[in-house]
Motif scaffolding. Structure first.
Motif, PDB file in Angstrom:
ATOM      1  N   VAL A 379       0.855  -1.185   0.000  1.00  0.00           N
ATOM      2  CA  VAL A 379       0.000   0.000   0.000  1.00  0.00           C
ATOM      3  C   VAL A 379       0.893   1.237   0.000  1.00  0.00           C
ATOM      4  CG1 VAL A 379      -1.855   1.270   1.141  1.00  0.00           C
ATOM      5  CG2 VAL A 379      -1.774  -1.235   1.297  1.00  0.00           C
ATOM      6  N   PRO A 380       0.933   1.995  -1.086  1.00  0.00           N
ATOM      7  CA  PRO A 380       1.803   3.179  -1.127  1.00  0.00           C
ATOM      8  C   PRO A 380       1.358   4.245  -0.133  1.00  0.00           C
ATOM      9  CG  PRO A 380       0.382   3.103  -3.066  1.00  0.00           C
ATOM     10  CD  PRO A 380       0.201   1.807  -2.351  1.00  0.00           C
ATOM     11  N   GLY A 381       2.338   4.904   0.460  1.00  0.00           N
ATOM     12  CA  GLY A 381       2.049   6.024   1.343  1.00  0.00           C
ATOM     13  C   GLY A 381       1.968   5.687   2.812  1.00  0.00           C
ATOM     14  N   LEU A 382       1.998   4.383   3.160  1.00  0.00           N
ATOM     15  CA  LEU A 382       1.912   3.970   4.552  1.00  0.00           C
ATOM     16  C   LEU A 382       3.166   3.177   4.930  1.00  0.00           C
ATOM     17  CD1 LEU A 382      -1.771   2.642   4.703  1.00  0.00           C
ATOM     18  CD2 LEU A 382      -0.955   4.969   5.154  1.00  0.00           C
ATOM     19  N   TYR A 383       3.612   3.356   6.167  1.00  0.00           N
ATOM     20  CA  TYR A 383       4.719   2.529   6.635  1.00  0.00           C
ATOM     21  C   TYR A 383       4.320   1.058   6.608  1.00  0.00           C
ATOM     22  CZ  TYR A 383       7.386   6.596   8.280  1.00  0.00           C
ATOM     23  OH  TYR A 383       8.101   7.763   8.346  1.00  0.00           O
ATOM     24  N   GLY A 384       5.328   0.205   6.470  1.00  0.00           N
ATOM     25  CA  GLY A 384       5.073  -1.216   6.285  1.00  0.00           C
ATOM     26  C   GLY A 384       4.305  -1.876   7.406  1.00  0.00           C
ATOM     27  N   TYR A 385       4.487  -1.422   8.641  1.00  0.00           N
ATOM     28  CA  TYR A 385       3.843  -2.116   9.764  1.00  0.00           C
ATOM     29  C   TYR A 385       2.338  -1.890   9.799  1.00  0.00           C
ATOM     30  CZ  TYR A 385       2.916   1.867  12.929  1.00  0.00           C
ATOM     31  OH  TYR A 385       2.418   3.003  13.520  1.00  0.00           O
ATOM     32  N   VAL A 386       1.818  -0.968   8.980  1.00  0.00           N
ATOM     33  CA  VAL A 386       0.368  -0.796   8.868  1.00  0.00           C
ATOM     34  C   VAL A 386      -0.120  -1.059   7.442  1.00  0.00           C
ATOM     35  CG1 VAL A 386       0.186   0.839  10.782  1.00  0.00           C
ATOM     36  CG2 VAL A 386       0.606   1.700   8.471  1.00  0.00           C
ATOM     37  N   SER A 387       0.683  -1.768   6.650  1.00  0.00           N
ATOM     38  CA  SER A 387       0.236  -1.940   5.265  1.00  0.00           C
ATOM     39  C   SER A 387       0.821  -3.145   4.545  1.00  0.00           C
ATOM     40  CB  SER A 387       0.588  -0.685   4.446  1.00  0.00           C
ATOM     41  OG  SER A 387       1.986  -0.564   4.281  1.00  0.00           O
ATOM     42  N   ALA A 388       2.033  -3.557   4.870  1.00  0.00           N
ATOM     43  CA  ALA A 388       2.773  -4.464   3.983  1.00  0.00           C
ATOM     44  C   ALA A 388       2.814  -5.889   4.520  1.00  0.00           C
ATOM     45  CB  ALA A 388       4.189  -3.935   3.759  1.00  0.00           C
ATOM     46  N   CYS A 389       1.650  -6.490   4.720  1.00  0.00           N
ATOM     47  CA  CYS A 389       1.585  -7.845   5.272  1.00  0.00           C
ATOM     48  C   CYS A 389       2.166  -8.856   4.291  1.00  0.00           C
ATOM     49  CB  CYS A 389       0.142  -8.206   5.603  1.00  0.00           C
ATOM     50  SG  CYS A 389      -0.034  -9.806   6.418  1.00  0.00           S
ATOM     51  N   LYS A 390       3.167  -9.610   4.728  1.00  0.00           N
ATOM     52  CA  LYS A 390       3.761 -10.675   3.913  1.00  0.00           C
ATOM     53  C   LYS A 390       3.133 -12.019   4.277  1.00  0.00           C
ATOM     54  CE  LYS A 390       8.010  -9.454   5.152  1.00  0.00           C
ATOM     55  NZ  LYS A 390       9.488  -9.315   5.203  1.00  0.00           N
ATOM     56  N   TRP A 391       3.213 -12.977   3.342  1.00  0.00           N
ATOM     57  CA  TRP A 391       2.660 -14.331   3.553  1.00  0.00           C
ATOM     58  C   TRP A 391       1.207 -14.249   4.023  1.00  0.00           C
ATOM     59  CZ3 TRP A 391       7.020 -13.150   6.981  1.00  0.00           C
ATOM     60  CH2 TRP A 391       8.248 -13.263   6.342  1.00  0.00           C
ATOM     61  N   ILE A 392       0.455 -13.362   3.411  1.00  0.00           N
ATOM     62  CA  ILE A 392      -0.903 -13.067   3.855  1.00  0.00           C
ATOM     63  C   ILE A 392      -1.823 -14.260   3.606  1.00  0.00           C
ATOM     64  CG2 ILE A 392      -1.534 -12.017   1.643  1.00  0.00           C
ATOM     65  CD1 ILE A 392      -3.194  -9.977   3.227  1.00  0.00           C
ATOM     66  N   GLU A 393      -2.731 -14.524   4.547  1.00  0.00           N
ATOM     67  CA  GLU A 393      -3.698 -15.609   4.367  1.00  0.00           C
ATOM     68  C   GLU A 393      -5.109 -15.222   4.781  1.00  0.00           C
ATOM     69  OE1 GLU A 393      -2.922 -18.998   6.776  1.00  0.00           O
ATOM     70  OE2 GLU A 393      -3.056 -17.921   8.677  1.00  0.00           O
ATOM     71  N   ASP A 394      -5.285 -14.044   5.404  1.00  0.00           N
ATOM     72  CA  ASP A 394      -6.608 -13.690   5.912  1.00  0.00           C
ATOM     73  C   ASP A 394      -6.742 -12.172   5.958  1.00  0.00           C
ATOM     74  OD1 ASP A 394      -9.037 -14.977   7.670  1.00  0.00           O
ATOM     75  OD2 ASP A 394      -8.467 -13.006   8.449  1.00  0.00           O
ATOM     76  N   ILE A 395      -7.897 -11.666   5.531  1.00  0.00           N
ATOM     77  CA  ILE A 395      -8.224 -10.244   5.635  1.00  0.00           C
ATOM     78  C   ILE A 395      -9.581 -10.141   6.326  1.00  0.00           C
ATOM     79  CG2 ILE A 395      -8.886  -8.175   4.363  1.00  0.00           C
ATOM     80  CD1 ILE A 395      -6.841  -8.920   2.237  1.00  0.00           C
ATOM     81  N   GLU A 396      -9.571  -9.480   7.468  1.00  0.00           N
ATOM     82  CA  GLU A 396     -10.809  -9.289   8.225  1.00  0.00           C
ATOM     83  C   GLU A 396     -11.132  -7.803   8.299  1.00  0.00           C
ATOM     84  OE1 GLU A 396     -12.788 -10.075  12.643  1.00  0.00           O
ATOM     85  OE2 GLU A 396     -10.685 -10.601  12.270  1.00  0.00           O
ATOM     86  N   LEU A 397     -12.361  -7.462   7.980  1.00  0.00           N
ATOM     87  CA  LEU A 397     -12.831  -6.083   8.092  1.00  0.00           C
ATOM     88  C   LEU A 397     -13.391  -5.876   9.489  1.00  0.00           C
ATOM     89  CD1 LEU A 397     -12.584  -4.174   5.626  1.00  0.00           C
ATOM     90  CD2 LEU A 397     -12.650  -6.589   4.977  1.00  0.00           C
ATOM     91  N   THR A 398     -12.862  -4.843  10.178  1.00  0.00           N
ATOM     92  CA  THR A 398     -13.295  -4.558  11.542  1.00  0.00           C
ATOM     93  C   THR A 398     -13.108  -3.072  11.799  1.00  0.00           C
ATOM     94  OG1 THR A 398     -12.974  -5.164  13.869  1.00  0.00           O
ATOM     95  CG2 THR A 398     -11.020  -5.148  12.486  1.00  0.00           C
ATOM     96  N   THR A 399     -13.017  -2.680  13.062  1.00  0.00           N
ATOM     97  CA  THR A 399     -12.812  -1.266  13.394  1.00  0.00           C
ATOM     98  C   THR A 399     -11.571  -1.117  14.266  1.00  0.00           C
ATOM     99  OG1 THR A 399     -14.111  -1.338  15.431  1.00  0.00           O
ATOM    100  CG2 THR A 399     -15.301  -0.866  13.371  1.00  0.00           C
ATOM    101  N   PHE A 400     -11.007   0.090  14.266  1.00  0.00           N
ATOM    102  CA  PHE A 400      -9.858   0.367  15.118  1.00  0.00           C
ATOM    103  C   PHE A 400     -10.241   0.279  16.598  1.00  0.00           C
ATOM    104  CE2 PHE A 400      -8.165   2.364  11.221  1.00  0.00           C
ATOM    105  CZ  PHE A 400      -6.894   1.788  11.214  1.00  0.00           C
TER     106      PHE A 400
END
Length: 528
Positions: A379-400
């Protein structure tokens, strides 16, 4: 002529040394057998990986930041060496204990095995089976230590002219050597089995043919790379791209069996996708620069690549997701990796039109395993720890409000747009260039805003405009150079950038915690 007391002291010292060696051999035996048993389970179940992962999870942010700052991408090797050093000390202590109390020494080995088993079973993705390597390794090692300690029992009582406590040295050497050789064989066999298990993943990567992009990256303009000696190339080769993550064992996933699940709040149609499903969709190729939040001012943890994948926003829309600005209930996308990492990304940023990708290609080849094969987020524009998930297997939509991702629970910020930064690549700190025209050059970045201007100054003097390389895009870094009329003596060079919104990089120094470092990079040189 040696007295009886002196001979007794020597005998005791020799016995203690052999006890320490017995403990070390038992420790080696435990690790080797555990590696053999971990091969059919999974490499992450090994005791060093399991205990190391538990240590990483419990490391305070300041310590983690210190490790990255001082050891960089070698931080995991340092951790592993530290764990092995502590294990060696523990093994020596247990060996000495076994000289006096054989059962107590063996029991201590079992206790340590139980600690490793608990750590392995409690790791993300772990279970009861993951406890087996540590338990079996500890059982075998406890038996080995018990037997070796028996060889160190006094062979004869003291009598006139002869000290007590003589050892069965020959028997000990033979037993110790046999145990060490058997342990080495078990370790080698474990590594071969692990390699065989992982061979399928490596073959699936070799066999993966990347499709031609349906939406190719815009052609880079001439002059995007100044090609100056000492200046970072515009495109970072995959082998040189920085790697900052918590995985002691790099996951090796088979592309054929990989699956991604999209679900959660506001998802009308949950999706489960394989790699072939992604390859059949519209593929997008983009130039994007990534930056780690642990990058100090002037640091190396930034790199640029050409990524190939599919737009994440398209998949979310297909699942029925709406961004918060359009009434969607979820404001956070939590991406989960197979190694248990969780990364929280603002849904609005992913769906605001930027090229947020699920990437499977990097610089013209399938993702390297170390960078997330088979699929990762970019995801351009965001630091990796909030955007660049490696070996991804799951995406869950939730709230902060409902969920804090891995790094947020460790005091890092929930939202972390990349901050405007510039770095001097050449001359290097404490360099000794000759007087005359000296090219001062480097890179600047402000992903998703772009770089408008770079300026350099000498010894706190007036800011001088640098010549910018041709822009790649607002999502890429930008090279720059300033021809400095250098005079003899010591000088301090300082750089600052202005991003595409007109905001000038701040000179106020802050650390990386909680959302990225600020300040201006400077180098000291001595012109001759």
């Amino acid at each position: 002529m040696e007295t009886g007391a002196g001979a007794t002291r020597r005998a005791r010292a020799a016995r203690a040394a052999c006890g320490g060696i017995a403990g070390l051999i038992a420790g080696f035996c435990a690790l080797a057998v555990a590696e053999l048993v971990a091969a059919p389970v999974r490499p992450e179940a090994g005791p060093v990986a399991a205990v190391g992962g538990a240590v990483i999870d419990r490391t305070p942010p300041a310590v983690k930041d210190f490790a990255v700052r001082n050891f960089g991408t070698g931080d995991k090797l340092v951790l592993e060496l530290g764990i092995l050093a502590l294990l060696a000390l523990f093994a020596v202590a247990v060996g000495l204990l076994a000289l006096r109390h054989r059962r107590a020494g063996a029991a201590a080995v079992l206790v340590f095995g139980i600690i490793g088993a608990v750590a392995a079973a409690g790791r993300p993705g772990g279970g009861a089976l993951d406890a087996l390597p540590s338990l079996v390794g500890a059982l075998v090692a406890a038996g080995a230590l018990y037997g070796l300690a028996g060889r160190l029992s006094p062979a004869a009582p003291p009598r006139a002219g002869r000290p007590g406590g003589l050892l069965d040295r020959r028997g000990f050497v033979v037993a110790a050597g046999a145990t060490a050789v058997a342990s080495a064989g078990a370790g080698l066999l474990g590594r071969r089995l692990t390699s065989a298990v992982q061979a399928g993943a490596a073959e699936s990567r070799r066999d993966l043919v990347l499709p031609a992009p349906d939406s190719p990256a815009p052609a880079l303009p001439r002059g995007v790379d100044l090609r100056l000696r000492g200046l970072s190339p515009f495109v970072t080769p995959n082998k040189d791209f920085y790697r900052i993550d918590t995985a002691l064992v790099v996951p090796r996933l088979d592309a054929g069996s990989w699956r991604l699940r999209i679900h959660g709040e506001g998802v009308r149609t949950p999706l489960t996708l394989g790699l072939r499903d992604l390859l059949r969709r519209e593929t997008v190729e983009r130039d994007i620069t990534l930056t780690c939040v642990s990058n100090e001012v002037g640091g190396p943890y930034v790199g640029h690549a050409r990524w190939l994948g599919v737009r994440l926003a398209d998949l979310l829309r297909e699942a029925g997701v709406r961004p918060p600005s359009k009434g969607g209930p979820a404001d956070q996308l939590v991406a989960r990796s197979v190694d248990g990492m969780t990364i929280g990304t603002p849904v609005e940023d992913v769906m605001d039109g930027r090229d947020a990708l699920l990437a499977f290609g990097m610089n013209g080849e399938p993702l390297p395993f170390a960078h997330g094969f088979p699929v990762r987020m970019v995801v351009p524009g965001l630091y990796g720890y909030v955007s660049a998930c490696k070996w991804i297997e799951d995406i869950e939509l939730t709230t902060f409000d409902a969920y804090d991702a891995y790094w947020v629970r460790r005091s890092w910020a929930r939202r972390a747009p990349v901050k405007t930064q510039a770095r001097i690549d050449t001359p290097r700190p404490f360099a000794s260039p000759k007087a005359g025209t000296v090219p001062v050059a480097g890179v600047a970045w402000a992903q998703h805003r772009g770089i408008l201007r770079v300026e350099v100054r000498v010894d706190g003097g007036p800011w001088q405009p640098a010549r910018l390389a041709a822009p790649g895009s607002r999502d890429t870094w930008r090279q720059w150079v300033w021809e400095w009329p250098a005079t003899p003596g010591g000088h301090t060079l300082e750089v600052r950038a202005t991003d595409g919104t007109g905001a000038v990089q701040t000179g106020r120094r802050t650390g990386t915690l909680p959302d990225g470092a600020t300040g201006r990079h400077s180098v000291v040189v001595d012109v001759s």
